[in-house]
Write an enzyme that holds these catalytic residues in place. Structure first.
Site, PDB file in Angstrom:
ATOM      1  N   GLU A 161      43.562  51.811  64.380  1.00  0.00           N
ATOM      2  CA  GLU A 161      44.180  52.617  65.428  1.00  0.00           C
ATOM      3  C   GLU A 161      43.545  54.001  65.396  1.00  0.00           C
ATOM      4  OE1 GLU A 161      48.465  52.719  65.306  1.00  0.00           O
ATOM      5  OE2 GLU A 161      48.544  54.758  66.119  1.00  0.00           O
ATOM      6  N   GLU A 167      48.163  63.234  70.485  1.00  0.00           N
ATOM      7  CA  GLU A 167      49.483  62.888  69.976  1.00  0.00           C
ATOM      8  C   GLU A 167      50.162  64.134  69.427  1.00  0.00           C
ATOM      9  OE1 GLU A 167      51.534  59.272  67.469  1.00  0.00           O
ATOM     10  OE2 GLU A 167      49.648  60.089  66.704  1.00  0.00           O
TER      11      GLU A 167
END
Length: 318
Positions: free
Chosen positions: A137, A142
């Site tokens: 990932e 974020e």
């Protein structure tokens, strides 16, 4: 004769005849307002991060206005009008996964707006393989709650312990070296040093571009404010060699063993495993001791919790 050959060789080298072949980047996929819902699948699933969220279907998202085009831009937002039961299903939002998957890529995402720095919100733009965490990932954009600094993070199975690549990085490591720590949940993060790299500050600065280069030897992420986007990105002929120091510059891991068959994801969740976990230590808790209760009771707080995307372009790497 030897001297003549030597001089000829030197001249040829100077002309570039013996230069190493440059990396080339060919446009592979473009995601924009003309094809967004043909290229992405809207995922009506339970939130894997245990957020106070209800990921709606494509039909629901369109009828509720949570996905739409505005001019030549794609809007993806959340419900910002409904008062909810804090013990109920959560706030309506959308989660999208690209239909194509990738092995090595240069991903260039151009944003007019990303979700604001709002208490309880946890938006992300990222890539992930199907067998998490074994196929990896990459979290590109974020943050949670009132953050204004982006955090880039890799999540893998145990054993990927990157170093900082040649040329360095401008961001600061979060302190964990193994990207597979905690079963992959902890990851190895780098926090941007730019105060306009995330949330409300990003939007107030006019938006910008995030570029992610994933190869066998490195994973690098750059952020460019809208006023500083390199001309080669604008012209569609990207050349990362001229972009300067990235936020994050991961090297020294066998990336091909840990990152495979990755899809692009957009989502906006609330509370859950990160925003909720740090709620009590944030200033947000002064408004309500419960993250879920705050998100349920304050829909008007999420009027700027939306993505407005100009395009996402994926270039193959060769």
């Amino acid at each position: 004769m030897f001297l003549k050959l030597l001089l000829t060789s030197v001249s040829a080298f100077a002309a570039g005849a013996f230069a190493l072949p440059a990396t080339s980047y060919a446009l592979q996929d473009t995601y924009d307002y003309t094809n967004w819902l043909n290229k992405f699948t809207v995922q009506n699933i339970a939130d894997p991060t245990h957020g106070f969220v209800n990921y709606v279907t494509e039909a629901q998202a369109q009828s509720l206005g949570l996905i739409k085009t505005i001019g030549s831009q794609v809007y993806m937002g959340v419900d910002n009008t409904t008062i909810l039961d804090p013990n109920g299903v959560g706030r309506n939002s959308v989660r999208l996964q690209s239909n194509p998957s990738y092995n090595h890529a240069l991903v260039i995402a151009d944003f007019a707006h990303i979700p604001g720095s709002d208490c309880g919100a946890w938006p992300a733009f990222w890539m992930v393989g199907p067998n998490w965490p074994n196929e990896g990932e990459i979290d590109i954009i974020e943050g949670v709650n009132l953050n204004t600094y982006d955090q880039v993070t890799l999540h893998t199975s145990s054993g990927c312990v990157p170093s900082i690549g040649p040329g360095g990085q401008s961001g600061t490591p979060t302190g964990n070296s193994d990207c597979g720590a905690g079963g992959g949940y902890t990851g190895c993060g780098v926090v941007s040093g730019s105060a306009t790299s995330y949330g409300t500050a990003f939007d107030a600065n006019g938006g910008g571009v995030y570029a992610t280069l994933w190869t066998s030897s490195a994973i690098e992420v750059w952020y460019f404010p809208a006023s500083d986007v390199p001309s080669d990105i604008k012209s569609g002929t990207p050349n990362p060699a001229g972009w300067g120091t990235p936020i994050a510059n991961y090297a020294g891991c066998n990336f091909d063993a840990y990152f495979q068959n990755m899809n692009i994801i957009f989502d906006t969740t609330f509370c859950g495993d990160w925003a909720g976990a740090v709620w009590s230590s944030s200033s947000c808790s002064s408004m309500n001791p419960s993250c879920n209760a705050y998100v349920a009771a304050e829909p008007q707080s999420f009027g700027d919790t939306y993505w407005l995307v100009n395009s996402v372009k994926v270039y193959s790497v060769s």
